[in-house]
Design a protein around this motif. Structure first.
Motif, PDB file in Angstrom:
ATOM      1  N   UNK A   1     -48.422  36.109 -56.220  1.00 30.21           N
ATOM      2  CA  UNK A   1     -48.521  34.559 -56.200  1.00 30.21           C
ATOM      3  C   UNK A   1     -48.258  34.110 -54.693  1.00 30.21           C
ATOM      4  N   UNK A   2     -47.021  34.723 -54.139  1.00 30.38           N
ATOM      5  CA  UNK A   2     -46.630  34.242 -52.797  1.00 30.38           C
ATOM      6  C   UNK A   2     -47.774  34.857 -51.623  1.00 30.38           C
ATOM      7  N   UNK A   3     -48.273  36.075 -51.826  1.00 27.57           N
ATOM      8  CA  UNK A   3     -49.124  36.739 -50.834  1.00 27.57           C
ATOM      9  C   UNK A   3     -50.698  36.307 -51.057  1.00 27.57           C
ATOM     10  N   UNK A   4     -51.154  35.913 -52.545  1.00 25.97           N
ATOM     11  CA  UNK A   4     -52.465  35.591 -52.553  1.00 25.97           C
ATOM     12  C   UNK A   4     -53.216  36.825 -53.081  1.00 25.97           C
TER      13      UNK A   4
ATOM     14  N   UNK B   1     -55.146  43.703 -56.731  1.00 26.14           N
ATOM     15  CA  UNK B   1     -56.538  43.380 -55.917  1.00 26.14           C
ATOM     16  C   UNK B   1     -56.055  42.717 -54.744  1.00 26.14           C
ATOM     17  N   UNK B   2     -56.364  43.457 -53.470  1.00 29.31           N
ATOM     18  CA  UNK B   2     -56.083  42.718 -52.277  1.00 29.31           C
ATOM     19  C   UNK B   2     -56.843  41.662 -51.959  1.00 29.31           C
ATOM     20  N   UNK B   3     -56.207  40.665 -51.431  1.00 22.57           N
ATOM     21  CA  UNK B   3     -56.993  39.237 -51.264  1.00 22.57           C
ATOM     22  C   UNK B   3     -57.943  39.544 -50.241  1.00 22.57           C
ATOM     23  N   UNK B   4     -58.963  38.846 -50.177  1.00 22.50           N
ATOM     24  CA  UNK B   4     -60.236  39.151 -49.327  1.00 22.50           C
ATOM     25  C   UNK B   4     -60.005  38.421 -47.933  1.00 22.50           C
TER      26      UNK B   4
END
Length: 77
Positions: free
Chosen positions: A52-55, A73-76
């Motif tokens: 939640x904090x890192x996206x 899943x890594x944020x885009x």
């Protein structure tokens, strides 16, 4: 679920599973998926809060015999 990288953080206590997760995500490209396994009972809350904090997206969490497996899943961007 398929993953692009796998990290074994079993038998490590907080904050080490999160630190291993962060390091592994830094090695991945956008939208790639990390599978991480942990045994620390607090990891359920920790990984949810981290995402939640890192996206990043927490796609799924499973618990089997005291092992928590997370697919992130890594944020885009």
């Amino acid at each position: 679920m398929l993953s692009d990288k796998e990290v074994d953080a079993r038998n490590l206590n907080c904050p080490l599973p999160i630190l291993r997760c962060k390091k592994a995500l830094n090695e991945l490209g956008p939208a790639q998926v990390l599978k991480i396994m942990a045994t620390d009972p607090g990891s359920k809350k920790d990984f949810d809060a981290f995402c939640r904090q890192t996206g990043h997206s927490l796609l799924e969490m499973q618990e089997t015999d005291g092992v928590f497996t997370f697919w992130i899943k890594k944020r885009t961007a």
